[in-house]
Write a protein that holds these residues in place. Sequence first.
Motif, PDB file in Angstrom:
ATOM      1  N   GLN A  54     -28.296  40.670  20.290  1.00  0.00           N
ATOM      2  CA  GLN A  54     -28.112  40.008  18.996  1.00  0.00           C
ATOM      3  C   GLN A  54     -29.374  40.139  18.150  1.00  0.00           C
ATOM      4  O   GLN A  54     -29.307  40.304  16.936  1.00  0.00           O
ATOM      5  CB  GLN A  54     -27.735  38.538  19.201  1.00  0.00           C
ATOM      6  N   GLU A  55     -30.540  40.101  18.792  1.00  0.00           N
ATOM      7  CA  GLU A  55     -31.807  40.246  18.055  1.00  0.00           C
ATOM      8  C   GLU A  55     -31.930  41.627  17.418  1.00  0.00           C
ATOM      9  O   GLU A  55     -32.371  41.756  16.276  1.00  0.00           O
ATOM     10  CB  GLU A  55     -32.993  40.006  18.996  1.00  0.00           C
ATOM     11  N   GLN A  58     -29.637  41.841  14.399  1.00  0.00           N
ATOM     12  CA  GLN A  58     -30.205  41.093  13.271  1.00  0.00           C
ATOM     13  C   GLN A  58     -31.343  41.877  12.628  1.00  0.00           C
ATOM     14  O   GLN A  58     -31.439  41.955  11.404  1.00  0.00           O
ATOM     15  CB  GLN A  58     -30.699  39.717  13.743  1.00  0.00           C
ATOM     16  N   ARG A  59     -32.195  42.485  13.443  1.00  0.00           N
ATOM     17  CA  ARG A  59     -33.324  43.255  12.916  1.00  0.00           C
ATOM     18  C   ARG A  59     -32.835  44.437  12.091  1.00  0.00           C
ATOM     19  O   ARG A  59     -33.299  44.690  10.974  1.00  0.00           O
ATOM     20  CB  ARG A  59     -34.211  43.759  14.074  1.00  0.00           C
TER      21      ARG A  59
END
Length: 68
Positions: A54-55, A58-59
């Motif tokens: 998920q990170e 998002q990035r």
Amino acid sequence: MVTDQDEAREAPWRERALNAEDALKAAQAEIFSQRTSIGELLGQVRDLEAEWSQEAIQRITTENTALK
């Protein structure tokens, strides 16, 4: 009673109608082709997203927004 003049006036109209039908068929085929491509690409995106955290998603989303 149909005269030669009536037929002469109707011929261009008939030809334009046939041309419009051909153009519509070509447009529908192109739309179908593009929808198929979009569906395949969205499937590839979903496959790629499944492998990312998920990170990371998002990035990348943030980076894409900044580029736009």
